[in-house]
Write a protein that holds these residues in place. Structure first.
Motif, PDB file in Angstrom:
ATOM      1  N   ALA A 139       5.018  -7.676  -0.664  1.00  0.00           N
ATOM      2  CA  ALA A 139       6.452  -7.760  -0.352  1.00  0.00           C
ATOM      3  C   ALA A 139       7.255  -7.298  -1.562  1.00  0.00           C
ATOM      4  CB  ALA A 139       6.817  -9.201   0.038  1.00  0.00           C
TER       5      ALA A 139
ATOM      6  N   LEU B 147      -7.012  -2.141  -0.091  1.00  0.00           N
ATOM      7  CA  LEU B 147      -8.058  -3.105   0.252  1.00  0.00           C
ATOM      8  C   LEU B 147      -7.494  -4.490   0.510  1.00  0.00           C
ATOM      9  CD1 LEU B 147     -10.784  -2.134  -2.350  1.00  0.00           C
ATOM     10  CD2 LEU B 147     -10.933  -1.913   0.126  1.00  0.00           C
TER      11      LEU B 147
ATOM     12  N   ALA C 173      -0.210   3.291   4.028  1.00  0.00           N
ATOM     13  CA  ALA C 173       0.764   3.953   4.898  1.00  0.00           C
ATOM     14  C   ALA C 173       1.305   5.190   4.226  1.00  0.00           C
ATOM     15  CB  ALA C 173       1.895   2.984   5.243  1.00  0.00           C
TER      16      ALA C 173
ATOM     17  N   ASP D 275       9.967  -9.370   3.916  1.00  0.00           N
ATOM     18  CA  ASP D 275      10.726  -8.666   2.866  1.00  0.00           C
ATOM     19  C   ASP D 275      11.702  -7.731   3.543  1.00  0.00           C
ATOM     20  OD1 ASP D 275       9.602  -5.827   3.139  1.00  0.00           O
ATOM     21  OD2 ASP D 275       7.723  -6.976   2.816  1.00  0.00           O
TER      22      ASP D 275
ATOM     23  N   LYS E  62       6.042  -5.315  -4.024  1.00  0.00           N
ATOM     24  CA  LYS E  62       5.756  -3.909  -4.342  1.00  0.00           C
ATOM     25  C   LYS E  62       6.561  -2.948  -3.435  1.00  0.00           C
ATOM     26  CE  LYS E  62       1.244  -3.472  -4.020  1.00  0.00           C
ATOM     27  NZ  LYS E  62      -0.184  -3.133  -4.164  1.00  0.00           N
TER      28      LYS E  62
ATOM     29  N   ILE F 142      10.461  -1.174   2.448  1.00  0.00           N
ATOM     30  CA  ILE F 142      10.421   0.164   3.064  1.00  0.00           C
ATOM     31  C   ILE F 142       9.916   0.129   4.504  1.00  0.00           C
ATOM     32  CG2 ILE F 142      10.112   1.394   0.868  1.00  0.00           C
ATOM     33  CD1 ILE F 142       7.087   1.523   1.561  1.00  0.00           C
TER      34      ILE F 142
HETATM   35  P1  ADP Z   1      -2.238  -1.861  -1.617  1.00  0.00           P
HETATM   36  O1  ADP Z   1      -3.043  -2.312  -2.703  1.00  0.00           O
HETATM   37  O2  ADP Z   1      -2.170  -0.342  -1.473  1.00  0.00           O
HETATM   38  O3  ADP Z   1      -0.919  -2.444  -1.474  1.00  0.00           O
HETATM   39  P2  ADP Z   1      -2.667  -3.315   0.796  1.00  0.00           P
HETATM   40  O4  ADP Z   1      -3.837  -3.508   1.638  1.00  0.00           O
HETATM   41  O5  ADP Z   1      -2.063  -4.521   0.223  1.00  0.00           O
HETATM   42  O6  ADP Z   1      -3.008  -2.283  -0.344  1.00  0.00           O
HETATM   43  O7  ADP Z   1      -1.601  -2.642   1.576  1.00  0.00           O
HETATM   44  C1  ADP Z   1      -1.882  -1.577   2.254  1.00  0.00           C
HETATM   45  C2  ADP Z   1      -0.678  -0.709   2.522  1.00  0.00           C
HETATM   46  O8  ADP Z   1       0.206  -1.445   3.392  1.00  0.00           O
HETATM   47  C3  ADP Z   1       0.114  -0.435   1.365  1.00  0.00           C
HETATM   48  O9  ADP Z   1      -0.393   0.708   0.668  1.00  0.00           O
HETATM   49  C4  ADP Z   1       1.476  -0.207   1.974  1.00  0.00           C
HETATM   50  O10 ADP Z   1       1.610   1.099   2.357  1.00  0.00           O
HETATM   51  C5  ADP Z   1       1.531  -1.116   3.117  1.00  0.00           C
HETATM   52  N1  ADP Z   1       2.222  -2.383   2.840  1.00  0.00           N
HETATM   53  C6  ADP Z   1       1.628  -3.548   2.570  1.00  0.00           C
HETATM   54  N2  ADP Z   1       2.558  -4.494   2.411  1.00  0.00           N
HETATM   55  C7  ADP Z   1       3.773  -3.883   2.681  1.00  0.00           C
HETATM   56  C8  ADP Z   1       5.114  -4.372   2.650  1.00  0.00           C
HETATM   57  N3  ADP Z   1       5.417  -5.628   2.427  1.00  0.00           N
HETATM   58  N4  ADP Z   1       6.069  -3.451   2.893  1.00  0.00           N
HETATM   59  C9  ADP Z   1       5.780  -2.178   3.109  1.00  0.00           C
HETATM   60  N5  ADP Z   1       4.534  -1.682   3.144  1.00  0.00           N
HETATM   61  C10 ADP Z   1       3.526  -2.517   2.932  1.00  0.00           C
END
Ligand code: ADP
Length: 912
Positions: free
Chosen positions: A808, A868, A855, A835, A810, A838
């Motif tokens: 959230a 992961l 994404a 959050d 990041k 984006i």
């Molecule tokens: P990462 O370590 O890349 O964040 P995650 O498994 O936590 O890996 O998340 C995978 C992907 O999900 C992220 O790369 C991002 O694109 C998307 N993502 C995760 N949490 C959010 C969020 N709160 N808002 C927007 N995109 C998110």
């Protein structure tokens, strides 16, 4: 019998017995008459002396001539005879002086009272002189005459009698006793003698007849029967004269002549005549009898019919010229016919037979012979017989015989017919040829055994041949068929049978047929037959083998004719159509499975038309055996040709490839997946190396600065170590994630479950997070009053929450607030982390929890990750019996929620 008049035949027949009235002659004879004339005045008998006196002594017979002609010299006698012929007896005298004659002239009456003629008895005497002497002379003469007359009466061969009108006899001569056995006395004394002795059957009519005649005073004559004293029946002819006075009958006079014999003879004659008449009328021949004057005396109905002659042409006494002229048009060759008849008439005793062909096609056989009476020819008999049928039958027979003869000569068999005397009666040319007899040799009447023996050298086994022939002659009713082999290689089939006429054997027929060719052909045929049978057996064997292969092959096989009907097919193929092969034989695919036919028949037709096979064509089809299931096939169609190259049908091979098809798809899918995995791995390596390298660079800088500062003895800035540690933590986080992911993948991640109040877990995570996200306002809301206890691994659940909070942070670059909630939904606790960052593109949300997923809107640097985190979170939540999902709007923010099963609340006293 048709006669020229009612009595014609009788007259003719009687004429053959006598030519002058019998009775008249008889009476004449009884009276010793000098002269007898018939009713026509013809002389029947004349005393020779009188004849000479009358001038007929020169040998010319006066009989049959008229009395006027004969007695020209005695006119007084002619007058007396005419008087008697008119019915009155008379005594007359006449002649020359020296030859004076006296005549007693009596009329003679017939049966019907008609005058038959007259009898004169002449005596010579001196001419009469008047005076007493003359009177005395007359009386003497009368007495003498009376005596003579009585003597005469008694010598007459008949009963001369006199009676009154009531038939009481006043006189009978002595003959009465001789003829009937009753003495004259009895006749005269018994007034009813006549009535009593007339035959009972004749009594009534005879009496009536006599009474009537007497009343009418006319002379009469009749025949009747009287009973003799000894009981005999005697036929009498009675000639009666009625004497009358003043027109009243006074007396009856008559004579009874015994006609029994005559009567019998006549009856016999009549019987014979009637038989002849009946025969004449009933014979099939048309007969006409003609007298010497060519006048018809008799003919029968058949004659009239045959010649279609009307009655008037065949009238009594008609000259034959008349009917001949009338019938001539019927004859085909009238001139010849008439000429032949004339020829016959020219020779009175000629006997002749001729055939007359009529214009209407009938054929008559004419026979003629003279009609004899004693030694005299009195006429001619012509007899015609219709022989048309006979003629035709003969013609037909002749035709048949000629036909048989022609057949006999033209048949392929050599035939010889031998009579019972062993002589050859008939043979044909073929026989001569077969046995090599020269055409000029005449075999008729030769001894058959000799003739055939002459031919025996031609035979392979002559002795046996001859002995067989001998046997056949002995056993004459034997029928047999055998074979004779000739030296020159010919084979003859011999048939022998008796020749019969009716039941009688009249000879023997031998028939020889050259069967050489036939036998050779038969042998050849048998050889071919054996060969064919062998080939057929081989063929059947091959077919059986083929059938086994065909039927047990795991693929569909069929042979279809040019109409695309199944001629052969195996069960494997028939089963696809939902049938047995027997059900499908002879049927077309379009009748069995129209939707398949629509696809495959055009292909088969193409093969038939082009002669080129279609091999291994892939096809996806539903078949009736498994409706609704698309199966895959590889089909091949081959043109089937005869050895001459003619296309007779199509061979079909159908192989199912559904399994291979599936395997192929699976392979393709796996390949695709493998490629994607490799891509993912490559991406991961790229990202991971980048992510790992990102904290190392500042860490290295910090450590170099630390080295520099500590070498120069400079004091270290207080946050210096902290910054370095942040980078180390980041590195350590990345490595932990990689470790967890690999353990999860390998199924080796261990969890330690314990009852945990969820609020505590959330608080722990929030507390740890606060210091690192000072720029993001953090909110926490708890919507439940009681503590929600779960079974779980505290550390791992804190890890999940920390990761969601970190994400959230990041992905909210504008430092938007982060909100955490805890709610209870039944037996589940629901935790959410929201959050306003984006967001996640809608099309990518499904992949959020997959390994290495990032994404497309995730920034590459800065706060990038390995993709992961969410993968690990999903596994951890699911291992706790919960679910995790995300709700996001691109560009507006994201909410992650997860559930955990809540432990049931402990009893109230337990809490105290
Ligand atoms: P990462 O370590 O890349 O964040 P995650 O498994 O936590 O890996 O998340 C995978 C992907 O999900 C992220 O790369 C991002 O694109 C998307 N993502 C995760 N949490 C959010 C969020 N709160 N808002 C927007 N995109 C998110």
């Amino acid at each position: 019998m048709a006669t020229v008049d009612g009595h014609g035949c009788d007259a003719r027949l009687e004429a053959s017995v006598r030519s002058f009235p019998e009775l008249l002659l008889q009476v004449g004879e009884s009276l010793h008459a000098t002269l007898v004339v018939d009713a026509q005045g013809q002389i029947g008998r004349i005393d020779s002396r009188l004849a000479v006196a009358a001038g007929w002594g020169d040998g010319v017979p006066p009989e049959g001539r008229s009395l006027e002609e004969v007695l020209q010299l005695f006119p007084w006698l002619v007058d007396a005879l005419h008087t008697a012929l008119s019915g009155t007896e008379t005594v007359s005298e006449g002649g020359e002086r020296e030859r004076w004659m006296r005549a007693l002239v009596l009329p003679v009456f017939g049966n019907e009272g008609q005058c038959l003629g007259a009898c004169a008895r002449l005596s010579e005497r001196a001419p009469a002189k008047p005076g007493p002497a003359h009177q005395e002379f007359l009386e003497q003469e009368l007495t003498r005459t009376q005596r003579q007359y009585e003597d005469l009466l008694n010598t007459i061969d008949g009963i001369v009698w006199e009676a009154d009108v009531n038939f009481r006899f006043t006189f009978v001569n002595k003959q009465s006793e001789r003829l009937l056995g009753h003495p004259p006395r009895q006749w005269i004394q018994d007034p009813d003698f006549w009535k009593k002795h007339v035959h009972p059957e004749d009594r009534e009519w005879a009496q009536a007849y006599c009474m009537k005649a007497s009343r009418e005073r006319r002379p009469y004559e009749f025949e009747y029967r009287m009973l003799a004293a000894d009981g005999r029946v005697v036929w009498l002819r009675s000639i009666v004269t009625v004497l009358s006075e003043e027109e009243r009958p006074l007396k009856l006079r008559g004579i009874m002549v015994d006609v029994t014999e005559q009567r019998m003879a006549r009856e016999k004659l009549e019987q014979t005549a009637s038989v002849l008449r009946a025969t004449f009328d009933s014979i099939a021949d048309g007969v006409v009898v003609v007298d010497r004057n060519m006048r018809i005396t008799a003919f029968n109905k058949r004659f009239q019919q045959l010649w279609q002659l009307p009655d008037e042409v065949l009238e009594a006494g008609t000259n034959t010229e008349k009917p001949l002229a009338a019938a001539l048009h019927l004859v085909k060759d009238p001139e010849r016919f008439a000429a032949r008849i004339r020829e016959v008439y020219a020779i009175p005793d000629m006997e002749d037979v001729d055939t007359v062909v009529l214009a209407d096609g009938r054929t008559l056989e004419r026979t003629t012979r003279p009609q004899w009476m004693g030694n005299t020819i009195i006429g001619r008999i012509w007899s015609y017989r219709d022989v048309t049928a006979e003629h035709q039958a003969r013609e037909k027979l002749e035709q048949t015989v000629s036909l048989l003869r022609a057949t006999f000569d033209s048949i392929a068999d050599g035939v010889i017919v031998v009579g019972s005397d062993r002589k050859i009666t008939t043979f044909n040319q073929r026989f001569q040829r077969i046995w090599r007899f020269s055409d000029t040799v005449r075999l008729e009447n030769l001894d058959a055994l000799e003739a055939v023996t002459a031919a025996a050298p031609l035979v392979k086994d002559p002795e046996r041949f001859i002995s067989q022939l001998r046997e056949a002659f002995v056993l004459s009713d034997r029928e047999a068929v055998d074979t004779v082999e000739l030296r020159d290689g010919r084979i003859l089939e011999r048939t022998t049978m008796p020749q019969r006429m009716g039941d009688t054997i009249i000879g023997r027929i031998w028939s020889y047929r050259d069967v050489t060719e036939e036998r050779l052909a038969k042998a050849e045929q048998e050889r071919l037959f054996v060969a064919e049978r062998r080939v057929r057996a081989q063929l059947e064997e091959s077919l059986a083998v083929l059938d086994i292969f065909l039927n047990n092959a795991p693929i569909g096989l069929a042979f279809l004719d040019r109409d695309l009907r199944f001629i052969h097919l195996n069960d494997a193929l028939a089963t696809l159509h939902g049938n047995t092969r027997e059900q499908e034989l002879g049927l077309a695919l379009r009748d069995l499975a129209p939707h398949i036919a629509a696809k495959v028949e055009p292909l088969m037709r193409q093969v038939l038309a082009t002669g080129k096979p279609i091999i291994g064509l892939g096809m996806a089809l539903e078949v009736p055996a498994t409706p609704g299931q698309l199966r895959h096939w590889r089909v091949s169609y081959y043109p089937v040709r005869t050895t001459s190259g003619r296309r007779v049908g199509v061979g079909a091979v159908v192989v199912e490839v559904t399994a291979e098809h599936r395997a192929q798809l699976e392979r393709e899918r796996l390949l695709h997946e493998a490629r994607e995995a490799i891509q993912t791995r490559d991406d991961f390596l790229c990202v991971a190396s980048h992510e790992l390298k990102t904290p190392l660079t500042p860490l290295k800088l910090h450590l170099q600065r630390l080295q520099k500062k500590s070498a120069s003895g400079q004091p270290l800035p207080p946050d210096f170590a902290d910054k370095a540690l942040v980078q180390v933590d980041r590195l350590s986080g990345l490595i932990s994630d990689m470790l967890d992911a690999s353990q999860l993948e390998a199924g080796r991640l261990e969890l330690e479950h314990e009852p945990l109040p969820l609020q505590e877990v959330i608080h722990e995570a929030l507390e740890a997070f606060r210091p690192v996200s000072l720029q993001h306002p953090l909110e926490y809301e708890e919507q439940c009053t009681e503590a929600l206890v779960i079974q779980g691994d505290r550390e791992r659940l804190v890890q999940v929450l920390s990761h969601l909070l970190e994400n959230a942070r990041k992905y909210s670059p504008l430092k938007g607030p982060i909100r955490v909630t805890l709610t209870r939904n039944g037996a589940e606790a629901v935790v959410s982390v929201s959050d306003r960052g984006i967001g996640i593109p809608a099309d990518q949300q499904a992949h959020l929890f997959e390994r290495f997923f990032r994404a497309r809107n995730a920034p590459i640097s800065g706060f990038g990750g390995l993709g992961l985190g969410l993968y690990i979170c999903r596994h951890l939540i699911e291992r706790h019996g919960g679910r995790i999902w995300a709700e996001s709007q691109n560009g507006l923010g994201t909410t992650f929620r997860f559930t955990l099963p809540v432990e049931p609340a402990p009893p109230l006293h337990g809490r105290a």
